[in-house]
Design an enzyme around this catalytic site. Structure first.
Site, PDB file in Angstrom:
ATOM      1  N   TYR A  73       4.939  -3.150   2.017  1.00 23.38           N
ATOM      2  CA  TYR A  73       4.510  -3.046   0.513  1.00 23.38           C
ATOM      3  C   TYR A  73       4.985  -4.079  -0.335  1.00 23.38           C
ATOM      4  O   TYR A  73       4.020  -4.743  -1.169  1.00 23.38           O
ATOM      5  CB  TYR A  73       4.711  -1.507   0.240  1.00 23.38           C
TER       6      TYR A  73
ATOM      7  N   LYS B 274       2.757  -7.067  -2.280  1.00 25.47           N
ATOM      8  CA  LYS B 274       2.786  -7.091  -3.503  1.00 25.47           C
ATOM      9  C   LYS B 274       3.262  -8.260  -4.279  1.00 25.47           C
ATOM     10  O   LYS B 274       2.848  -8.632  -5.257  1.00 25.47           O
ATOM     11  CB  LYS B 274       3.363  -5.834  -4.410  1.00 25.47           C
TER      12      LYS B 274
HETATM   13  P1  NDP Z   1      -3.972   6.230  -4.443  1.00 24.62           P
HETATM   14  O1  NDP Z   1      -3.593   6.571  -3.123  1.00 24.62           O
HETATM   15  O2  NDP Z   1      -4.223   7.718  -5.417  1.00 24.62           O
HETATM   16  O3  NDP Z   1      -5.443   5.456  -4.455  1.00 24.62           O
HETATM   17  C1  NDP Z   1      -5.564   4.212  -3.597  1.00 24.62           C
HETATM   18  C2  NDP Z   1      -7.075   4.186  -3.557  1.00 24.62           C
HETATM   19  O4  NDP Z   1      -7.343   3.050  -2.696  1.00 24.62           O
HETATM   20  C3  NDP Z   1      -7.920   5.399  -3.020  1.00 24.62           C
HETATM   21  O5  NDP Z   1      -8.831   5.593  -3.996  1.00 24.62           O
HETATM   22  C4  NDP Z   1      -8.403   4.787  -1.792  1.00 24.62           C
HETATM   23  O6  NDP Z   1      -9.736   5.471  -1.383  1.00 24.62           O
HETATM   24  C5  NDP Z   1      -8.341   3.505  -1.775  1.00 24.62           C
HETATM   25  N1  NDP Z   1      -8.167   2.584  -0.433  1.00 24.62           N
HETATM   26  C6  NDP Z   1      -6.988   2.673   0.066  1.00 24.62           C
HETATM   27  N2  NDP Z   1      -7.309   1.985   1.302  1.00 24.62           N
HETATM   28  C7  NDP Z   1      -8.538   1.483   1.326  1.00 24.62           C
HETATM   29  C8  NDP Z   1      -9.622   0.861   2.200  1.00 24.62           C
HETATM   30  N3  NDP Z   1      -9.048   0.396   3.379  1.00 24.62           N
HETATM   31  N4  NDP Z   1     -10.876   0.576   1.889  1.00 24.62           N
HETATM   32  C9  NDP Z   1     -11.196   1.069   0.843  1.00 24.62           C
HETATM   33  N5  NDP Z   1     -10.399   1.762  -0.326  1.00 24.62           N
HETATM   34  C10 NDP Z   1      -9.149   2.055   0.055  1.00 24.62           C
HETATM   35  O7  NDP Z   1      -2.882   5.529  -5.140  1.00 24.62           O
HETATM   36  P2  NDP Z   1      -2.426   5.051  -6.694  1.00 24.62           P
HETATM   37  O8  NDP Z   1      -3.820   5.028  -7.551  1.00 24.62           O
HETATM   38  O9  NDP Z   1      -1.180   5.415  -6.979  1.00 24.62           O
HETATM   39  O10 NDP Z   1      -2.616   3.360  -6.304  1.00 24.62           O
HETATM   40  C11 NDP Z   1      -3.502   2.499  -7.139  1.00 24.62           C
HETATM   41  C12 NDP Z   1      -2.850   1.071  -6.711  1.00 24.62           C
HETATM   42  O11 NDP Z   1      -1.782   1.125  -7.775  1.00 24.62           O
HETATM   43  C13 NDP Z   1      -2.271   0.711  -5.583  1.00 24.62           C
HETATM   44  O12 NDP Z   1      -2.529  -0.634  -5.131  1.00 24.62           O
HETATM   45  C14 NDP Z   1      -0.702   0.738  -5.554  1.00 24.62           C
HETATM   46  O13 NDP Z   1      -0.015   0.349  -4.851  1.00 24.62           O
HETATM   47  C15 NDP Z   1      -0.622   0.621  -7.189  1.00 24.62           C
HETATM   48  N6  NDP Z   1       0.704   0.988  -7.668  1.00 24.62           N
HETATM   49  C16 NDP Z   1       0.935   2.460  -7.836  1.00 24.62           C
HETATM   50  C17 NDP Z   1       1.918   2.980  -8.664  1.00 24.62           C
HETATM   51  C18 NDP Z   1       2.031   4.480  -8.686  1.00 24.62           C
HETATM   52  O14 NDP Z   1       3.016   4.676  -9.502  1.00 24.62           O
HETATM   53  N7  NDP Z   1       1.215   5.439  -8.395  1.00 24.62           N
HETATM   54  C19 NDP Z   1       2.882   1.995  -8.795  1.00 24.62           C
HETATM   55  C20 NDP Z   1       2.806   0.842  -8.681  1.00 24.62           C
HETATM   56  C21 NDP Z   1       1.546   0.227  -7.882  1.00 24.62           C
HETATM   57  P3  NDP Z   1      -9.756   6.143   0.073  1.00 24.62           P
HETATM   58  O15 NDP Z   1      -8.726   6.859   0.259  1.00 24.62           O
HETATM   59  O16 NDP Z   1     -11.096   6.838  -0.377  1.00 24.62           O
HETATM   60  O17 NDP Z   1      -9.961   4.933   1.133  1.00 24.62           O
END
Ligand code: NDP
Length: 249
Positions: free
Chosen positions: A152, A156
């Site tokens: 990860y 990033k």
């Molecule tokens: P979630 O797990 O809630 O959301 C991730 C989203 O990405 C889901 O909607 C998922 O949809 C989609 N996704 C994952 N893999 C795929 C794929 N192969 N194809 C299409 N869609 C995909 O995580 P967060 O909302 O917490 O995270 C969102 C972003 O923010 C990420 O990049 C994360 O690294 C970043 N982030 C989050 C932090 C936090 O504290 N929450 C902190 C720092 C960064 P589906 O399952 O339908 O495929």
């Protein structure tokens, strides 16, 4: 297809968590907002919540070959793409020596390679209008060392470098490229990472001067700011939205 004045934003992972909050902000700002994810149920729920300006597309972004035809279809149907938010991402917490080659590659594929491929295809369209804004979502994992998230962190950190490289190449052509580095934001992903690990949660909060987790909507507000004219002279930056976590003691 005739050119529409309606602005179009793509938010990957827009069906849940931070992506859903970003999509909601773009809808509220009158963008036709395309959300991409794999889980149809999540997409349907998001569509229900966001209404007419939300267009869900079911696509596994790990399937790189599916990306160029998907972008072509979006352009055929909606005429242009003004904003791309590369938000979809996955996390994996494991001891360094437990991480397999496959684990590592999978994170890199979702969090980095697919972002490059989607951005490349969208940029081809943005170059035609000479206008666009791309926002990548990074993490505190690239600001400082966090244990047990090796792949990860690698993905990033690469996103932040890629943001700068894209910005210098594309900004002269009218496309701004920026990055948001969220701190600890209350979503399912962070709940998984923090709730069973009180020590990590304590550490995260201990160095967050504002003393609380962020809300997904806080990232949405920053994304709309970076996408719109209020940020028209901003490119190549990594904007922490973190309650001060990145400068906390
Ligand atoms: P979630 O797990 O809630 O959301 C991730 C989203 O990405 C889901 O909607 C998922 O949809 C989609 N996704 C994952 N893999 C795929 C794929 N192969 N194809 C299409 N869609 C995909 O995580 P967060 O909302 O917490 O995270 C969102 C972003 O923010 C990420 O990049 C994360 O690294 C970043 N982030 C989050 C932090 C936090 O504290 N929450 C902190 C720092 C960064 P589906 O399952 O339908 O495929």
């Amino acid at each position: 297809m005739e050119h529409k004045a309606q602005k179009v934003a793509i938010v990957t992972g827009g069906g849940s968590g931070i992506g859903l909050a970003i999509a909601e902000k773009f809808v509220n700002n009158n963008y036709l907002t395309i959300i991409i994810g794999r889980d149809q149920q999540k997409l349907d729920n998001a569509k229900q919540q966001l209404g007419d300006l939300c267009v869900p597309i079911s696509c596994d972004l790990n399937n790189l070959e599916a990306i160029p035809p998907m972008v072509k279809k979006i352009i055929a149907e909606h005429g242009q793409i003004d904003v791309l938010v590369n938000n979809a991402g996955i996390n994996m917490k494991k001891e360094f020596t437990e991480v397999t080659d496959e684990d590592f590659q999978k994170i890199i594929l979702t969090n980095l390679t697919s972002i490059f491929v989607l951005s490349r295809e969208v940029v081809k369209c943005m170059l035609e209008t000479g206008n666009g804004s791309i926002i990548n979502i990074s993490s505190m994992a690239s600001q400082y060392g966090i244990p047990k998230v090796i792949a990860y962190t690698a993905s990033k950190s690469a996103i932040e470098g890629m943001t700068r490289a894209m910005a210098v190449e594309l900004s002269p052509k009218g496309i701004r490229v920026n990055c948001i580095a969220p701190g600890f934001i209350a979503t399912e992903m962070s709940a998984k990472a923090l709730n069973n690990d009180p020590e990590r949660k304590g550490k995260a909060m201990g160095r967050t001067p504002m003393g609380v987790l962020g809300a997904p909507a806080d990232i949405g507000d920053a994304a709309v700011f970076l996408a719109t004219d209020g940020a028209k002279y901003i490119t190549g930056v990594v904007l922490p939205v973190d309650g001060g976590n990145s400068i906390g003691f």
